[in-house]
Design a protein around this motif. Structure first.
Motif, PDB file in Angstrom:
ATOM      1  N   VAL A 171       0.847  -1.200   0.000  1.00  9.82           N
ATOM      2  CA  VAL A 171       0.000   0.000   0.000  1.00  9.82           C
ATOM      3  C   VAL A 171       0.880   1.247   0.000  1.00  9.82           C
ATOM      4  CG1 VAL A 171      -1.601   1.354   1.430  1.00  9.82           C
ATOM      5  CG2 VAL A 171      -1.991  -1.103   1.071  1.00  9.82           C
ATOM      6  N   HIS A 172       1.946   1.222   0.781  1.00 12.75           N
ATOM      7  CA  HIS A 172       2.890   2.351   0.839  1.00 12.75           C
ATOM      8  C   HIS A 172       3.456   2.662  -0.549  1.00 12.75           C
ATOM      9  CE1 HIS A 172       6.226   4.271   3.569  1.00 12.75           C
ATOM     10  NE2 HIS A 172       5.919   5.051   2.548  1.00 12.75           N
ATOM     11  N   ASP A 173       3.834   1.632  -1.278  1.00 15.91           N
ATOM     12  CA  ASP A 173       4.374   1.818  -2.630  1.00 15.91           C
ATOM     13  C   ASP A 173       3.344   2.475  -3.556  1.00 15.91           C
ATOM     14  OD1 ASP A 173       6.737   0.473  -1.918  1.00 15.91           O
ATOM     15  OD2 ASP A 173       5.951  -1.475  -2.566  1.00 15.91           O
ATOM     16  N   VAL A 174       2.087   2.012  -3.472  1.00 15.54           N
ATOM     17  CA  VAL A 174       1.046   2.543  -4.351  1.00 15.54           C
ATOM     18  C   VAL A 174       0.795   4.026  -4.060  1.00 15.54           C
ATOM     19  CG1 VAL A 174      -1.375   2.388  -5.037  1.00 15.54           C
ATOM     20  CG2 VAL A 174      -0.050   0.302  -4.671  1.00 15.54           C
ATOM     21  N   VAL A 175       0.749   4.390  -2.787  1.00 10.27           N
ATOM     22  CA  VAL A 175       0.531   5.802  -2.440  1.00 10.27           C
ATOM     23  C   VAL A 175       1.709   6.646  -2.904  1.00 10.27           C
ATOM     24  CG1 VAL A 175       0.125   7.451  -0.571  1.00 10.27           C
ATOM     25  CG2 VAL A 175      -0.941   5.187  -0.481  1.00 10.27           C
ATOM     26  N   ALA A 176       2.919   6.129  -2.752  1.00 16.53           N
ATOM     27  CA  ALA A 176       4.101   6.854  -3.235  1.00 16.53           C
ATOM     28  C   ALA A 176       3.991   7.070  -4.742  1.00 16.53           C
ATOM     29  CB  ALA A 176       5.366   6.071  -2.890  1.00 16.53           C
ATOM     30  N   HIS A 177       3.554   6.046  -5.452  1.00 17.34           N
ATOM     31  CA  HIS A 177       3.365   6.156  -6.908  1.00 17.34           C
ATOM     32  C   HIS A 177       2.351   7.250  -7.250  1.00 17.34           C
ATOM     33  CE1 HIS A 177       2.452   5.014 -11.054  1.00 17.34           C
ATOM     34  NE2 HIS A 177       1.173   4.895 -10.705  1.00 17.34           N
ATOM     35  N   LEU A 178       1.267   7.313  -6.496  1.00 19.24           N
ATOM     36  CA  LEU A 178       0.234   8.316  -6.765  1.00 19.24           C
ATOM     37  C   LEU A 178       0.774   9.740  -6.626  1.00 19.24           C
ATOM     38  CD1 LEU A 178      -2.836   6.647  -5.018  1.00 19.24           C
ATOM     39  CD2 LEU A 178      -2.695   7.272  -7.437  1.00 19.24           C
ATOM     40  N   THR A 179       1.704   9.953  -5.709  1.00 19.73           N
ATOM     41  CA  THR A 179       2.257  11.306  -5.537  1.00 19.73           C
ATOM     42  C   THR A 179       3.160  11.696  -6.701  1.00 19.73           C
ATOM     43  OG1 THR A 179       4.252  10.638  -4.301  1.00 19.73           O
ATOM     44  CG2 THR A 179       2.241  11.022  -3.015  1.00 19.73           C
ATOM     45  N   LEU A 180       3.614  10.716  -7.471  1.00 23.82           N
ATOM     46  CA  LEU A 180       4.530  11.004  -8.576  1.00 23.82           C
ATOM     47  C   LEU A 180       3.824  11.516  -9.825  1.00 23.82           C
ATOM     48  CD1 LEU A 180       6.925   7.954  -8.204  1.00 23.82           C
ATOM     49  CD2 LEU A 180       7.570  10.369  -8.013  1.00 23.82           C
ATOM     50  N   SER A 181       2.510  11.296  -9.905  1.00 25.37           N
ATOM     51  CA  SER A 181       1.803  11.654 -11.130  1.00 25.37           C
ATOM     52  C   SER A 181       1.895  13.136 -11.468  1.00 25.37           C
ATOM     53  CB  SER A 181       0.366  11.169 -11.017  1.00 25.37           C
ATOM     54  OG  SER A 181      -0.558  12.152 -11.077  1.00 25.37           O
ATOM     55  N   THR A 182       2.011  13.996 -10.455  1.00 25.79           N
ATOM     56  CA  THR A 182       2.134  15.443 -10.706  1.00 25.79           C
ATOM     57  C   THR A 182       3.577  15.932 -10.551  1.00 25.79           C
ATOM     58  OG1 THR A 182       1.591  15.863  -8.375  1.00 25.79           O
ATOM     59  CG2 THR A 182      -0.228  15.935  -9.957  1.00 25.79           C
ATOM     60  N   ARG A 183       4.497  15.005 -10.372  1.00 23.40           N
ATOM     61  CA  ARG A 183       5.880  15.411 -10.088  1.00 23.40           C
ATOM     62  C   ARG A 183       6.903  14.854 -11.072  1.00 23.40           C
ATOM     63  NH1 ARG A 183       3.148  15.097  -5.257  1.00 23.40           N
ATOM     64  NH2 ARG A 183       3.569  16.794  -3.779  1.00 23.40           N
ATOM     65  N   THR A 184       6.520  13.903 -11.890  1.00 23.69           N
ATOM     66  CA  THR A 184       7.462  13.272 -12.820  1.00 23.69           C
ATOM     67  C   THR A 184       7.699  14.167 -14.031  1.00 23.69           C
ATOM     68  OG1 THR A 184       6.740  11.071 -12.151  1.00 23.69           O
ATOM     69  CG2 THR A 184       7.911  11.237 -14.239  1.00 23.69           C
ATOM     70  N   THR A 185       8.960  14.412 -14.335  1.00 24.82           N
ATOM     71  CA  THR A 185       9.326  15.206 -15.504  1.00 24.82           C
ATOM     72  C   THR A 185       9.790  14.281 -16.627  1.00 24.82           C
ATOM     73  OG1 THR A 185      11.629  15.416 -14.796  1.00 24.82           O
ATOM     74  CG2 THR A 185      10.077  17.104 -14.017  1.00 24.82           C
ATOM     75  N   LEU A 186       9.845  14.815 -17.834  1.00 24.80           N
ATOM     76  CA  LEU A 186      10.294  13.997 -18.964  1.00 24.80           C
ATOM     77  C   LEU A 186      11.734  13.513 -18.776  1.00 24.80           C
ATOM     78  CD1 LEU A 186       9.670  12.731 -21.674  1.00 24.80           C
ATOM     79  CD2 LEU A 186      10.318  14.892 -22.776  1.00 24.80           C
ATOM     80  N   PRO A 187      12.683  14.390 -18.359  1.00 22.71           N
ATOM     81  CA  PRO A 187      14.051  13.904 -18.139  1.00 22.71           C
ATOM     82  C   PRO A 187      14.113  12.789 -17.092  1.00 22.71           C
ATOM     83  CG  PRO A 187      14.038  16.294 -18.253  1.00 22.71           C
ATOM     84  CD  PRO A 187      12.603  15.871 -18.217  1.00 22.71           C
ATOM     85  N   ALA A 188      13.322  12.923 -16.022  1.00 24.70           N
ATOM     86  CA  ALA A 188      13.319  11.905 -14.972  1.00 24.70           C
ATOM     87  C   ALA A 188      12.770  10.589 -15.510  1.00 24.70           C
ATOM     88  CB  ALA A 188      12.490  12.373 -13.781  1.00 24.70           C
ATOM     89  N   MET A 189      11.748  10.691 -16.369  1.00 26.19           N
ATOM     90  CA  MET A 189      11.156   9.485 -16.939  1.00 26.19           C
ATOM     91  C   MET A 189      12.155   8.788 -17.869  1.00 26.19           C
ATOM     92  SD  MET A 189       7.649   8.988 -19.121  1.00 26.19           S
ATOM     93  CE  MET A 189       8.417   9.392 -20.695  1.00 26.19           C
ATOM     94  N   VAL A 190      12.838   9.561 -18.691  1.00 27.18           N
ATOM     95  CA  VAL A 190      13.826   8.982 -19.608  1.00 27.18           C
ATOM     96  C   VAL A 190      14.945   8.305 -18.817  1.00 27.18           C
ATOM     97  CG1 VAL A 190      15.585   9.516 -21.326  1.00 27.18           C
ATOM     98  CG2 VAL A 190      13.326  10.587 -21.486  1.00 27.18           C
ATOM     99  N   LYS A 191      15.407   8.973 -17.763  1.00 29.60           N
ATOM    100  CA  LYS A 191      16.456   8.399 -16.915  1.00 29.60           C
ATOM    101  C   LYS A 191      15.978   7.091 -16.281  1.00 29.60           C
ATOM    102  CE  LYS A 191      19.544   9.619 -13.070  1.00 29.60           C
ATOM    103  NZ  LYS A 191      19.877  10.678 -12.076  1.00 29.60           N
TER     104      LYS A 191
END
Length: 210
Positions: free
Chosen positions: A40-60
């Motif tokens: 559950v902790h992992d899923v909530v952490a993932h949810l916080t990333l939806s508004t914080r992930t940038t294209l460079p971070a995704m490519v990396k």
């Protein structure tokens, strides 16, 4: 669909899920979610990333994961879960509930799908009920079925989905899977837990592939 309406729906669902998370106990956070290998902790952490992930971070992240999208998402969630505790993640999630930012390559409806589906990923294994609003769930279903990202077309080939709590059905298959829209949304996104409230030949067929 009207962009402002979708943003309003997404904000409301995020805030509602944040309130739901406030009531979880310590052990709940380490419990397995519907996502295989994710707590559950992992899923909530993932949810916080939806508004914080940038294209460079995704490519990396993709380079690190050697092109494996699911591995990239899992690794990013695990790192964030290690950095932030439950209360911090809930605060972050609530903070950005109204944010218009979304992950690179995602569509306007993807954040709504994210919170509706992951809300069930969290609630159901804990034996808790988190109702989903009908209109929003149907909109999410329509998007999942139309988008190549979720793999629903291949997964549901030959199956016709029929909602029992809304005037909605989709699919050209002869095998019907009948059930509540929230269960159909879980099936469309590849979650066998959606079979719980679904019946018919289509449900039997999906049980062999999920």
């Amino acid at each position: 669909m009207d962009r402002e309406r979708v943003l309003s729906w997404t904000k409301a669902e995020r805030l509602g899920l944040a309130d739901f998370l406030d009531d979880l106990e310590g052990a709940d956070w380490e419990a397995p979610s519907l996502c295989t290998g994710w707590t559950v902790h992992d899923v909530v952490a993932h949810l916080t990333l939806s508004t914080r992930t940038t294209l460079p971070a995704m490519v990396k992240g993709m380079v690190r994961a050697r092109g494996d999208w699911e591995r990239m998402e899992f690794d990013a969630a695990r790192r964030r879960a290690a950095d932030f505790g439950p209360a911090e993640l809930i605060a972050q999630f609530r903070e950005t509930a109204a944010s218009t930012r979304r992950a690179p390559l995602s569509a306007p409806l993807d954040p709504l799908v994210d919170v509706l589906v992951h809300g069930q990923d969290i609630a159901r294994p804990l034996g808790r009920v988190r109702p989903t609003p009908q209109e929003q769930t149907i909109a999410a279903l329509e998007h999942v079925l139309a988008s190549p990202f979720y793999g629903a077309r291949k997964r549901l080939r030959g199956v016709r989905l029929v909602a029992t709590d809304a005037n909605w059905s989709r699919g050209e298959g002869q095998d019907e899977a009948r059930g509540p829209a929230d269960d159909l949304l879980l099936l469309a996104t590849g979650r066998a837990a959606g079979l719980t409230g679904v019946s018919g030949p289509g449900a039997e067929r999906l049980a062999t592939v999920l």
